[in-house]
Motif scaffolding. Structure first.
Motif, PDB file in Angstrom:
ATOM      1  N   GLY A   1       0.786  -1.220   0.000  1.00 42.26           N
ATOM      2  CA  GLY A   1       0.000   0.000   0.000  1.00 42.26           C
ATOM      3  C   GLY A   1       0.819   1.271   0.000  1.00 42.26           C
ATOM      4  O   GLY A   1       0.269   2.369  -0.148  1.00 42.26           O
ATOM      5  N   ARG A   2       2.133   1.149   0.156  1.00 45.76           N
ATOM      6  CA  ARG A   2       2.997   2.324   0.197  1.00 45.76           C
ATOM      7  C   ARG A   2       3.918   2.390  -1.018  1.00 45.76           C
ATOM      8  O   ARG A   2       4.181   3.475  -1.535  1.00 45.76           O
ATOM      9  N   ALA A   3       4.440   1.259  -1.437  1.00 50.16           N
ATOM     10  CA  ALA A   3       5.297   1.231  -2.624  1.00 50.16           C
ATOM     11  C   ALA A   3       4.436   1.219  -3.876  1.00 50.16           C
ATOM     12  O   ALA A   3       3.279   0.768  -3.870  1.00 50.16           O
ATOM     13  N   THR A   4       5.018   1.686  -4.972  1.00 50.60           N
ATOM     14  CA  THR A   4       4.308   1.664  -6.244  1.00 50.60           C
ATOM     15  C   THR A   4       3.990   0.232  -6.647  1.00 50.60           C
ATOM     16  O   THR A   4       4.799  -0.680  -6.408  1.00 50.60           O
ATOM     17  N   PRO A   5       2.820  -0.025  -7.238  1.00 50.54           N
ATOM     18  CA  PRO A   5       2.456  -1.395  -7.604  1.00 50.54           C
ATOM     19  C   PRO A   5       3.479  -2.074  -8.508  1.00 50.54           C
ATOM     20  O   PRO A   5       3.650  -3.294  -8.448  1.00 50.54           O
ATOM     21  N   GLU A   6       4.176  -1.302  -9.347  1.00 50.52           N
ATOM     22  CA  GLU A   6       5.177  -1.893 -10.227  1.00 50.52           C
ATOM     23  C   GLU A   6       6.315  -2.536  -9.443  1.00 50.52           C
ATOM     24  O   GLU A   6       6.868  -3.551  -9.857  1.00 50.52           O
ATOM     25  N   PHE A   7       6.677  -1.933  -8.314  1.00 53.05           N
ATOM     26  CA  PHE A   7       7.714  -2.522  -7.468  1.00 53.05           C
ATOM     27  C   PHE A   7       7.231  -3.833  -6.860  1.00 53.05           C
ATOM     28  O   PHE A   7       7.941  -4.849  -6.900  1.00 53.05           O
ATOM     29  N   LEU A   8       6.036  -3.812  -6.301  1.00 57.92           N
ATOM     30  CA  LEU A   8       5.501  -5.016  -5.670  1.00 57.92           C
ATOM     31  C   LEU A   8       5.290  -6.126  -6.688  1.00 57.92           C
ATOM     32  O   LEU A   8       5.539  -7.307  -6.403  1.00 57.92           O
ATOM     33  N   ASP A   9       4.869  -5.758  -7.899  1.00 55.36           N
ATOM     34  CA  ASP A   9       4.718  -6.752  -8.962  1.00 55.36           C
ATOM     35  C   ASP A   9       6.071  -7.369  -9.311  1.00 55.36           C
ATOM     36  O   ASP A   9       6.176  -8.575  -9.565  1.00 55.36           O
ATOM     37  N   GLY A  10       7.132  -6.544  -9.318  1.00 50.96           N
ATOM     38  CA  GLY A  10       8.467  -7.062  -9.608  1.00 50.96           C
ATOM     39  C   GLY A  10       8.930  -8.064  -8.563  1.00 50.96           C
ATOM     40  O   GLY A  10       9.571  -9.071  -8.898  1.00 50.96           O
ATOM     41  N   LEU A  11       8.619  -7.809  -7.295  1.00 49.33           N
ATOM     42  CA  LEU A  11       8.948  -8.780  -6.249  1.00 49.33           C
ATOM     43  C   LEU A  11       8.335 -10.139  -6.557  1.00 49.33           C
ATOM     44  O   LEU A  11       8.978 -11.179  -6.411  1.00 49.33           O
ATOM     45  N   ASP A  12       7.069 -10.117  -6.993  1.00 47.54           N
ATOM     46  CA  ASP A  12       6.370 -11.371  -7.272  1.00 47.54           C
ATOM     47  C   ASP A  12       6.884 -12.029  -8.548  1.00 47.54           C
ATOM     48  O   ASP A  12       7.145 -13.239  -8.577  1.00 47.54           O
ATOM     49  N   ARG A  13       7.050 -11.231  -9.596  1.00 48.27           N
ATOM     50  CA  ARG A  13       7.477 -11.794 -10.887  1.00 48.27           C
ATOM     51  C   ARG A  13       8.854 -12.434 -10.795  1.00 48.27           C
ATOM     52  O   ARG A  13       9.125 -13.450 -11.450  1.00 48.27           O
ATOM     53  N   LEU A  14       9.720 -11.842 -10.001  1.00 55.80           N
ATOM     54  CA  LEU A  14      11.085 -12.355  -9.882  1.00 55.80           C
ATOM     55  C   LEU A  14      11.236 -13.366  -8.752  1.00 55.80           C
ATOM     56  O   LEU A  14      12.332 -13.853  -8.509  1.00 55.80           O
ATOM     57  N   ARG A  15      10.139 -13.663  -8.069  1.00 55.56           N
ATOM     58  CA  ARG A  15      10.101 -14.667  -6.992  1.00 55.56           C
ATOM     59  C   ARG A  15      11.117 -14.345  -5.898  1.00 55.56           C
ATOM     60  O   ARG A  15      11.780 -15.226  -5.347  1.00 55.56           O
ATOM     61  N   LEU A  16      11.210 -13.056  -5.557  1.00 55.18           N
ATOM     62  CA  LEU A  16      12.151 -12.646  -4.522  1.00 55.18           C
ATOM     63  C   LEU A  16      11.678 -13.019  -3.122  1.00 55.18           C
ATOM     64  O   LEU A  16      12.437 -12.894  -2.159  1.00 55.18           O
ATOM     65  N   SER A  17      10.438 -13.458  -3.006  1.00 55.73           N
ATOM     66  CA  SER A  17       9.948 -13.877  -1.700  1.00 55.73           C
ATOM     67  C   SER A  17      10.476 -15.252  -1.283  1.00 55.73           C
ATOM     68  O   SER A  17      10.277 -15.669  -0.137  1.00 55.73           O
ATOM     69  N   GLU A  18      11.125 -15.961  -2.195  1.00 54.71           N
ATOM     70  CA  GLU A  18      11.704 -17.252  -1.819  1.00 54.71           C
ATOM     71  C   GLU A  18      12.770 -17.048  -0.748  1.00 54.71           C
ATOM     72  O   GLU A  18      13.478 -16.049  -0.746  1.00 54.71           O
ATOM     73  N   SER A  19      12.893 -17.986   0.141  1.00 57.97           N
ATOM     74  CA  SER A  19      13.754 -17.825   1.308  1.00 57.97           C
ATOM     75  C   SER A  19      15.223 -17.677   0.924  1.00 57.97           C
ATOM     76  O   SER A  19      15.715 -18.350   0.020  1.00 57.97           O
ATOM     77  N   GLY A  20      15.906 -16.799   1.636  1.00 55.61           N
ATOM     78  CA  GLY A  20      17.345 -16.663   1.486  1.00 55.61           C
ATOM     79  C   GLY A  20      17.785 -15.656   0.441  1.00 55.61           C
ATOM     80  O   GLY A  20      16.997 -15.184  -0.384  1.00 55.61           O
ATOM     81  N   ILE A  21      19.057 -15.312   0.492  1.00 58.88           N
ATOM     82  CA  ILE A  21      19.664 -14.409  -0.498  1.00 58.88           C
ATOM     83  C   ILE A  21      19.488 -15.012  -1.885  1.00 58.88           C
ATOM     84  O   ILE A  21      19.779 -16.191  -2.093  1.00 58.88           O
ATOM     85  N   PRO A  22      19.015 -14.249  -2.854  1.00 55.27           N
ATOM     86  CA  PRO A  22      18.791 -14.818  -4.184  1.00 55.27           C
ATOM     87  C   PRO A  22      20.084 -15.286  -4.853  1.00 55.27           C
ATOM     88  O   PRO A  22      21.144 -14.666  -4.692  1.00 55.27           O
ATOM     89  N   ASP A  23      19.966 -16.367  -5.573  1.00 57.00           N
ATOM     90  CA  ASP A  23      21.049 -16.842  -6.443  1.00 57.00           C
ATOM     91  C   ASP A  23      20.988 -15.997  -7.706  1.00 57.00           C
ATOM     92  O   ASP A  23      19.996 -15.999  -8.427  1.00 57.00           O
ATOM     93  N   PHE A  24      22.068 -15.252  -7.990  1.00 59.92           N
ATOM     94  CA  PHE A  24      22.043 -14.312  -9.106  1.00 59.92           C
ATOM     95  C   PHE A  24      21.829 -15.010 -10.446  1.00 59.92           C
ATOM     96  O   PHE A  24      21.240 -14.427 -11.367  1.00 59.92           O
ATOM     97  N   ALA A  25      22.310 -16.232 -10.605  1.00 63.12           N
ATOM     98  CA  ALA A  25      22.118 -16.937 -11.872  1.00 63.12           C
ATOM     99  C   ALA A  25      20.635 -17.191 -12.112  1.00 63.12           C
ATOM    100  O   ALA A  25      20.113 -16.959 -13.217  1.00 63.12           O
ATOM    101  N   GLU A  26      19.924 -17.653 -11.090  1.00 66.01           N
ATOM    102  CA  GLU A  26      18.496 -17.902 -11.223  1.00 66.01           C
ATOM    103  C   GLU A  26      17.720 -16.596 -11.371  1.00 66.01           C
ATOM    104  O   GLU A  26      16.790 -16.493 -12.183  1.00 66.01           O
ATOM    105  N   LEU A  27      18.089 -15.595 -10.578  1.00 63.59           N
ATOM    106  CA  LEU A  27      17.428 -14.304 -10.656  1.00 63.59           C
ATOM    107  C   LEU A  27      17.614 -13.672 -12.031  1.00 63.59           C
ATOM    108  O   LEU A  27      16.661 -13.139 -12.621  1.00 63.59           O
ATOM    109  N   SER A  28      18.833 -13.738 -12.560  1.00 61.61           N
ATOM    110  CA  SER A  28      19.107 -13.157 -13.878  1.00 61.61           C
ATOM    111  C   SER A  28      18.329 -13.865 -14.981  1.00 61.61           C
ATOM    112  O   SER A  28      17.897 -13.233 -15.950  1.00 61.61           O
ATOM    113  N   GLU A  29      18.137 -15.151 -14.845  1.00 62.94           N
ATOM    114  CA  GLU A  29      17.359 -15.880 -15.842  1.00 62.94           C
ATOM    115  C   GLU A  29      15.924 -15.367 -15.889  1.00 62.94           C
ATOM    116  O   GLU A  29      15.370 -15.137 -16.972  1.00 62.94           O
ATOM    117  N   ARG A  30      15.321 -15.135 -14.739  1.00 61.57           N
ATOM    118  CA  ARG A  30      13.958 -14.608 -14.705  1.00 61.57           C
ATOM    119  C   ARG A  30      13.924 -13.164 -15.197  1.00 61.57           C
ATOM    120  O   ARG A  30      13.009 -12.763 -15.939  1.00 61.57           O
TER     121      ARG A  30
END
Length: 287
Positions: free
Chosen positions: A46-75
């Protein structure tokens, strides 16, 4: 973020990238990411722009732990053609701009300690990835970041880096955007900070001013505390258009004839969403 030109440290390539070596992160470091992530997401709904929150979901950043850059870059590559690369820390200006111009976002390869949750002087992987990367999944903002990198390369040759750095500061790091139901957060320095994500929208102290390219590049900023002014863009499309449709060389020349503006300055006839009290700045003096 860039720094002055020096040689790459041992183990870094000529472009300052290093292997992320994701498997070397400890259980405690992954837990620190999870703590920071959970705290910020609960604050930002409700505070951040919807585009930011959508990016969190699209890139699956809610998965536990520091993201693996190889997997993140692929998405991210599938979304907008960007990728995330690890660097050991702050990097030279020309290297920074070259990465952005080629749709590579550089991220620090360390995370803050548990006793540093609220403040860290040098950007870590949480600031860089949580703060910056979600909006790189948005095509217009992704194009803006590439355009900024290309503009940075030109600014180096024109001796105008300080002017352009102010644009980055007041948009990419500390920008606000107009939403259908009021102002929203999008700058990485705000959305990755628990305290500033409240201050930037709720506190009566700072000015909130309509974005104007020349005005932003005249305005000094604070690196030691919350901002005294935030600039509000109408949309990411308008921000991109303002940069693509402007001939920066004559603008830099014109700005050299004009005085810098203080971080709390207000000008006649500009759009002011909030005229700040500046109470916070007066009670938290610059050291």
């Amino acid at each position: 973020m860039p720094n002055d030109r020096i040689s790459p440290p041992p183990g870094a390539a000529s472009d300052w990238t290093i292997p992320q070596n994701w498997g070397a992160f400890t259980r405690e470091e992954h837990a620190t990411w999870d703590t920071l992530f959970a705290r910020q997401v609960s604050m930002l709904r409700g505070r951040a722009t919807p585009e930011f929150l959508d990016g969190l979901d699209r890139l699956r950043l809610s998965e536990s732990g520091i993201p693996d850059f190889a997997e993140l870059s692929e998405r991210l590559m599938r979304a907008t053609g960007w990728q995330v690369v690890a660097v050991p820390g702050l990097i030279p200006d020309d290297v920074f701009f070259d990465h952005l111009a080629n749709r590579r976002f550089v991220a620090g390869n360390f995370i803050r300690r548990p006793d540093q949750l609220d403040y860290l002087e040098e950007p870590d992987v949480f600031h860089d990835v949580f703060g910056h990367v979600p909006l790189l999944a948005h095509p217009t903002f992704a194009d803006y970041m590439q355009a900024y990198g290309e503009g940075g390369q030109r600014a180096l040759g024109l001796g105008a880096l300080e002017r352009l750095s102010r644009l980055y500061w007041y948009t990419v790091e500390f920008g606000l955007v107009r939403g259908d139901d009021g102002l929203k957060l999008y700058g990485a320095g705000i959305v990755s900070s628990f305290s500033e994500s409240r201050f930037a929208l709720d506190d009566p102290s700072p000015n909130r001013i309509g974005f104007d390219l020349a005005r932003v590049m005249r305005t000094r900023y604070r690196i030691d505390d919350f901002q005294q002014s935030y600039f509000v863009v109408d949309s990411f499309e308008a921000l991109l258009a303002a940069t693509l449709e402007t001939d920066f060389a004559p603008l830099y020349d014109a700005l050299r004839e004009q005085p810098d503006l203080a971080p709390d300055a207000l000008l006649p006839d500009e759009t002011v969403f909030t005229r700040g009290t500046q109470h916070y700045a007066h009670t938290h003096p610059r050291p």
